[in-house]
Motif scaffolding. Structure first.
Motif, PDB file in Angstrom:
ATOM      1  N   VAL A 165      62.647  -3.338 -30.361  1.00  0.00           N
ATOM      2  CA  VAL A 165      61.351  -3.904 -30.739  1.00  0.00           C
ATOM      3  C   VAL A 165      60.332  -2.787 -30.969  1.00  0.00           C
ATOM      4  O   VAL A 165      59.553  -2.808 -31.930  1.00  0.00           O
ATOM      5  CB  VAL A 165      60.848  -4.885 -29.676  1.00  0.00           C
ATOM      6  N   GLU A 166      60.319  -1.788 -30.087  1.00  0.00           N
ATOM      7  CA  GLU A 166      59.375  -0.675 -30.236  1.00  0.00           C
ATOM      8  C   GLU A 166      59.599   0.065 -31.548  1.00  0.00           C
ATOM      9  O   GLU A 166      58.640   0.501 -32.203  1.00  0.00           O
ATOM     10  CB  GLU A 166      59.496   0.293 -29.059  1.00  0.00           C
ATOM     11  N   ARG A 167      60.840   0.192 -31.951  1.00  0.00           N
ATOM     12  CA  ARG A 167      61.122   0.873 -33.214  1.00  0.00           C
ATOM     13  C   ARG A 167      60.649   0.042 -34.401  1.00  0.00           C
ATOM     14  O   ARG A 167      60.201   0.582 -35.412  1.00  0.00           O
ATOM     15  CB  ARG A 167      62.611   1.206 -33.297  1.00  0.00           C
ATOM     16  N   ALA A 168      60.743  -1.266 -34.285  1.00  0.00           N
ATOM     17  CA  ALA A 168      60.213  -2.131 -35.341  1.00  0.00           C
ATOM     18  C   ALA A 168      58.693  -1.989 -35.436  1.00  0.00           C
ATOM     19  O   ALA A 168      58.126  -1.922 -36.532  1.00  0.00           O
ATOM     20  CB  ALA A 168      60.600  -3.578 -35.065  1.00  0.00           C
ATOM     21  N   ILE A 169      58.028  -1.934 -34.291  1.00  0.00           N
ATOM     22  CA  ILE A 169      56.578  -1.742 -34.272  1.00  0.00           C
ATOM     23  C   ILE A 169      56.218  -0.415 -34.933  1.00  0.00           C
ATOM     24  O   ILE A 169      55.277  -0.326 -35.733  1.00  0.00           O
ATOM     25  CB  ILE A 169      56.049  -1.779 -32.825  1.00  0.00           C
ATOM     26  N   ARG A 170      56.988   0.620 -34.613  1.00  0.00           N
ATOM     27  CA  ARG A 170      56.721   1.947 -35.173  1.00  0.00           C
ATOM     28  C   ARG A 170      56.813   1.926 -36.703  1.00  0.00           C
ATOM     29  O   ARG A 170      55.976   2.502 -37.395  1.00  0.00           O
ATOM     30  CB  ARG A 170      57.720   2.949 -34.590  1.00  0.00           C
ATOM     31  N   LEU A 171      57.831   1.244 -37.225  1.00  0.00           N
ATOM     32  CA  LEU A 171      57.959   1.161 -38.677  1.00  0.00           C
ATOM     33  C   LEU A 171      56.770   0.408 -39.277  1.00  0.00           C
ATOM     34  O   LEU A 171      56.212   0.824 -40.294  1.00  0.00           O
ATOM     35  CB  LEU A 171      59.261   0.460 -39.067  1.00  0.00           C
ATOM     36  N   GLY A 172      56.388  -0.700 -38.646  1.00  0.00           N
ATOM     37  CA  GLY A 172      55.260  -1.465 -39.152  1.00  0.00           C
ATOM     38  C   GLY A 172      53.987  -0.647 -39.216  1.00  0.00           C
ATOM     39  O   GLY A 172      53.234  -0.714 -40.194  1.00  0.00           O
ATOM     40  N   LEU A 173      53.753   0.166 -38.201  1.00  0.00           N
ATOM     41  CA  LEU A 173      52.567   1.030 -38.198  1.00  0.00           C
ATOM     42  C   LEU A 173      52.660   2.090 -39.287  1.00  0.00           C
ATOM     43  O   LEU A 173      51.664   2.416 -39.940  1.00  0.00           O
ATOM     44  CB  LEU A 173      52.415   1.694 -36.829  1.00  0.00           C
ATOM     45  N   ALA A 174      53.851   2.627 -39.495  1.00  0.00           N
ATOM     46  CA  ALA A 174      54.029   3.679 -40.504  1.00  0.00           C
ATOM     47  C   ALA A 174      53.820   3.148 -41.919  1.00  0.00           C
ATOM     48  O   ALA A 174      53.370   3.890 -42.798  1.00  0.00           O
ATOM     49  CB  ALA A 174      55.418   4.295 -40.381  1.00  0.00           C
ATOM     50  N   LEU A 175      54.121   1.871 -42.160  1.00  0.00           N
ATOM     51  CA  LEU A 175      54.075   1.310 -43.509  1.00  0.00           C
ATOM     52  C   LEU A 175      52.845   0.449 -43.754  1.00  0.00           C
ATOM     53  O   LEU A 175      52.728  -0.186 -44.804  1.00  0.00           O
ATOM     54  CB  LEU A 175      55.345   0.488 -43.770  1.00  0.00           C
TER      55      LEU A 175
END
Length: 492
Positions: free
Chosen positions: A73-83
């Motif tokens: 889940v944290e990695r999904a959040i990280r991608l969302g913030l990056a994009l």
């Protein structure tokens, strides 16, 4: 007008291929860099013996229940913030039902109606032109197993080690209009997921797999039927597959045949795509909420904590290089292809290298040699400090650009690790004695009256010829700037 057509309203057209417009969208599966699977504690390590990393939970044996992996889940959040995406405070998992030998449950746990990451975009440069591809979503899901055919005569084997491996499926709008644009998008997305550390990006091991939806149409016509090219695991094959598919579809239409929606595979040996199965629609998968998994809730505090731990993103870093060092967008983008490359540039500048010269060397000679030897910047034999020392010697006039290349070659091949030692050993130091240089200039002028006359008659090539004579007489050691200044002073 359907939803797919609405997406295209106002979107620019690309170059036509045989009078057809190409429309491409991507679905990319990024394997998340967790050590355990998305709903179990089984290992995600690559290369284990078949079926040694498939737990009872991965197989959905009776009495087992899935438990969400917080790291995924944290990695999904990280991608969302990056994009620049919206991160849903509440998202839902669903069961995607289909039957295939390597799907042990008979369904895949995925997200359908409410994904965790919604919207966003990926921007990149295609040459000097900035392109932006809009994203529909990125949703969490589990991977299936793998069918093995190579080692079985007349049979197939099933390896369920991958079953349950955490994936983010990143879906674009159909915004791309050429193969070059599609490959550039895939490269940029690959850079982002590896940069922020959510995926190792190893395409050969299946950690970053792309599916390309390709269709063609006459300009202004309704959208054509799309075919999905599955599991493209190299940028080279991606380009070949999309190019072939475009040619094939145009050929079919030109011959009066209709395109049938299908899932196809690319064969690198033949360079062709071949149909694997008729393409399913969402209704065929009979999605329904997974009864064993509660909705995924993401609090604002969790998002802000992840944001505080994010590295500087490549686009922001490239813009900073432009502000601080005066680099062009192109140069700054080249330097931010990977964290290691950006670190190398930063270290060279901190060691005293002029930023523009450091950029030229890194994106030029160093990049050429890295590609030639198929190695990463971290394996470069010339350190950032050595490059800075060499650039310093160019800047203070100790060596010419041509001599600097000889020094660089000696450093790269391991002949020496000291810039000054190479310069001294090879006698590459530029002539700094103005008196000695003036004598050479006088000698050249005394023996090249024809060139002098032509120069004074307005022929610039004659001046370049005189410069060349001086450089030859000095065995290449004269400072070109000094030569130019002396010649112009003497010629009036």
């Amino acid at each position: 007008m359907n939803t797919f057509e609405q997406m295209q309203e106002g979107r620019p057209t690309g170059p036509l291929v045989q009078g057809y417009e190409v429309i491409i969208g991507f679905e990319t599966h990024a394997q998340l860099s967790t050590v355990s699977k998305i709903f179990s504690r089984a290992s995600t390590a690559f290369g284990a013996e078949p079926n040694t990393q498939a737990s009872a939970v991965d197989l959905a044996l009776p009495g087992t229940l899935p438990v969400m992996n917080k790291g995924a889940v944290e990695r999904a959040i990280r991608l969302g913030l990056a994009l620049g995406s919206h991160i849903a405070p509440r998202s839902v998992f669903a069961r995607k039902n289909y039957f295939y030998p390597d799907l042990p449950k008979g369904y895949q746990i995925s997200q359908y109606e409410i994904p965790v990451v919604q919207g966003g975009s990926v921007s990149f440069f295609l040459g000097d032109e900035k392109k932006t591809v809009r994203l529909v979503r990125a949703h969490l899901e589990e991977d299936a197993g793998k069918s093995l055919h190579e080692d079985f005569v007349g049979q197939s084997g099933i390896d369920l080690n991958r079953a349950g491996t955490p994936l983010l499926e990143i879906v674009t709008e159909p915004d791309m209009r050429s193969t070059a644009e599609a490959v550039a998008y895939a490269r940029e997305l690959h850079k982002i997921v590896t940069w922020i550390g959510i995926c190792d990006g190893n395409m050969q091991e299946g950690s970053f797999r792309c599916d390309a939806n390709v269709s063609v149409r006459r300009p202004g016509a309704k959208l054509g039927t799309r075919r999905e090219i599955k599991n493209l695991n190299s940028f080279k094959f991606m380009q070949q597959a999309i190019d072939y598919e475009i040619r094939w579809q145009i050929g079919e239409l030109e011959d009066g045949r209709a395109i049938q929606q299908a899932t196809v595979l690319f064969d690198p040996e033949t360079g062709e795509t071949r149909a694997m199965r008729t393409k399913e629609d969402a209704a065929d998968y009979r999605y329904f909420p997974d009864p064993d998994l509660p909705p995924l809730a993401i609090a604002p505090e969790w998002i802000e904590r992840v944001r505080s731990e994010m590295p500087e993103l490549p686009r922001a870093m490239a813009e900073r290089y432009g502000r601080e060092h005066g680099l062009s967008d192109y140069d700054a983008t080249q330097l931010t292809q990977s964290p290691a490359l950006a670190r190398y540039f930063d270290e060279a500048v901190r060691a005293g290298a002029a930023p523009k010269l450091a950029s030229n060397w890194i994106t030029g000679e160093i990049a050429r040699r890295l590609n030639l030897q198929d190695i990463d910047i971290a394996q470069a034999p010339v350190t950032a400090a050595q490059l800075a020392a060499l650039i310093g010697r160019i800047g203070d006039g100790t060596v010419s650009n041509n001599a600097a290349r000889q020094v660089f070659d000696a450093l790269w091949t391991g002949e020496s690790s000291d810039v000054d030692a190479v310069i001294d050993a090879r006698g590459l130091k530029q002539m700094s004695d103005t008196g000695a240089l003036e004598k050479i200039v006088d000698t050249v002028l005394a023996t090249n009256q024809k060139n002098i006359d032509e120069y004074r008659a307005g022929k610039e090539k004659a001046f370049n010829a005189l410069v060349g004579q001086v450089m030859k007489a000095s065995q290449g050691k004269a400072n070109p700037a000094q030569v130019n200044a002396l010649l112009k002073a003497k010629l009036g």
